[in-house]
Scaffold this motif. Structure first.
Motif, PDB file in Angstrom:
ATOM      1  N   VAL A 163       0.748  -1.183  -0.098  1.00 16.50           N
ATOM      2  CA  VAL A 163      -0.083   0.227  -0.033  1.00 16.50           C
ATOM      3  C   VAL A 163       0.873   1.281   0.163  1.00 16.50           C
ATOM      4  CG1 VAL A 163      -2.072  -1.314   1.155  1.00 16.50           C
ATOM      5  CG2 VAL A 163      -0.234  -0.041   2.560  1.00 16.50           C
ATOM      6  N   SER A 164       1.998   1.232   0.494  1.00 16.83           N
ATOM      7  CA  SER A 164       2.902   2.429   0.664  1.00 16.83           C
ATOM      8  C   SER A 164       4.016   2.492  -0.367  1.00 16.83           C
ATOM      9  CB  SER A 164       3.486   2.343   2.233  1.00 16.83           C
ATOM     10  OG  SER A 164       2.558   2.465   3.121  1.00 16.83           O
ATOM     11  N   VAL A 165       4.367   1.555  -1.090  1.00 22.90           N
ATOM     12  CA  VAL A 165       5.498   1.655  -2.234  1.00 22.90           C
ATOM     13  C   VAL A 165       4.849   1.264  -3.549  1.00 22.90           C
ATOM     14  CG1 VAL A 165       7.882   0.787  -2.775  1.00 22.90           C
ATOM     15  CG2 VAL A 165       7.193   1.151  -0.447  1.00 22.90           C
ATOM     16  N   ILE A 166       4.262  -0.094  -3.626  1.00 20.02           N
ATOM     17  CA  ILE A 166       3.796  -0.457  -4.664  1.00 20.02           C
ATOM     18  C   ILE A 166       2.649   0.125  -5.386  1.00 20.02           C
ATOM     19  CG2 ILE A 166       2.961  -2.511  -6.045  1.00 20.02           C
ATOM     20  CD1 ILE A 166       4.597  -4.525  -4.164  1.00 20.02           C
ATOM     21  N   LEU A 167       1.681   0.391  -4.376  1.00 16.42           N
ATOM     22  CA  LEU A 167       0.542   1.134  -4.844  1.00 16.42           C
ATOM     23  C   LEU A 167       0.717   2.412  -5.545  1.00 16.42           C
ATOM     24  CD1 LEU A 167      -2.624   1.063  -5.627  1.00 16.42           C
ATOM     25  CD2 LEU A 167      -2.839   1.839  -3.237  1.00 16.42           C
TER      26      LEU A 167
END
Length: 262
Positions: free
Chosen positions: A104-108
């Protein structure tokens, strides 16, 4: 191989989560990109000029989708019908928390950055061919994008904690908890302010003609204190709040896993 943290297990867990969610994410991305293209075309058609702000669209998508995704990070953790498979995965609570955090914090954010860029290029191609506008797509490398991504990650951390903490309606309960916290903090701060500056108050309210006097008194008497409080607030907001929420989320996942989801 460590029982607490293994890069190999992290990779396997991340690959599993991405494989399980790629269809839904692609459908959502297509819907967002499609709406952006349609609005860009309609804006050019109706207003006769360029009206789509791709940066604003990116910021809105990042915050809305990011907060919703963060609030759903541990959907199966508290679900009695689905949590068995999640809790019995051969991975530690730390690894399960890190995988969802990375998602949720890097890939998205990177995924949103990519498909907004691709959507803007399609929209700009259409408007350039139909209306003759210059080709100006969304610039993913613009300096203003990266601070906004950082702010989004900070806000997402609150919903990430809510996803781990609450058993149902995670997003709504997180919003209500934040509102309740702000309300309680405002009452406490207002009460302390009322006590310290009692001579300036008429009941619980400040007369309009002396409100600026209070501001000048605070600035003149406590300049160092105000500077310290401002610095402390920035340190907490930018450096402590997100890691604190992530650590509390890990504790919550570990607690739930040790009690087998009860």
């Amino acid at each position: 191989m460590s029982r607490i943290l293994s890069l190999k297990r992290l990779w396997y867990l991340t690959r599993k989560d991405l494989f399980d969610s790629w269809r839904g994410n692609l459908i959502a991305a297509a819907a967002v990109s499609g709406s952006m293209i349609i609005f860009s075309f309609l804006g050019a058609l109706i207003e006769g000029g360029r009206s789509m702000e791709y940066s604003a669209y990116f910021f809105g998508t990042l915050f809305i989708w990011g907060c919703i995704a963060a609030s759903r990070a541990f959907m199966e953790l508290h679900d009695k019908d689905k949590n068995e498979a999640f809790l019995l995965l051969p991975a530690s609570a730390l690894e399960k928390t890190l995988v969802r955090l990375l998602t949720v914090s890097v890939i998205l954010p990177l995924f949103i950055l990519i498909f907004i860029t691709a959507g803007s290029m399609i929209a700009e191609t259409v408007t350039s061919l139909v209306f003759g506008f210059s080709f100006i797509p969304f610039n993913p490398f613009a300096g203003c994008n990266w601070p906004v991504i950082g702010y989004a990650i900070i806000i997402q951390s609150i919903f990430f904690l809510g996803a781990a903490w609450f058993k149902k309606t995670h997003f709504v309960k997180t919003v209500l908890a934040v509102i309740l916290f702000i309300f309680a903090f405002g009452l406490i701060a207002g009460g302390l302010f009322r006590i310290v500056y009692a001579p300036y108050f008429d009941g619980f309210f400040v007369p309009k003609d002396i409100r600026f006097d209070i501001a000048r008194v605070i600035e003149s008497r406590f300049p160092v204190l105000l500077s310290v409080l401002e610095t402390m607030g920035k340190v907490f907001l930018y450096g402590i709040m997100a890691p604190l929420c992530w650590i509390l989320s890990w504790f919550r996942v570990r607690e739930t896993q040790s009690s087998y989801g009860i």
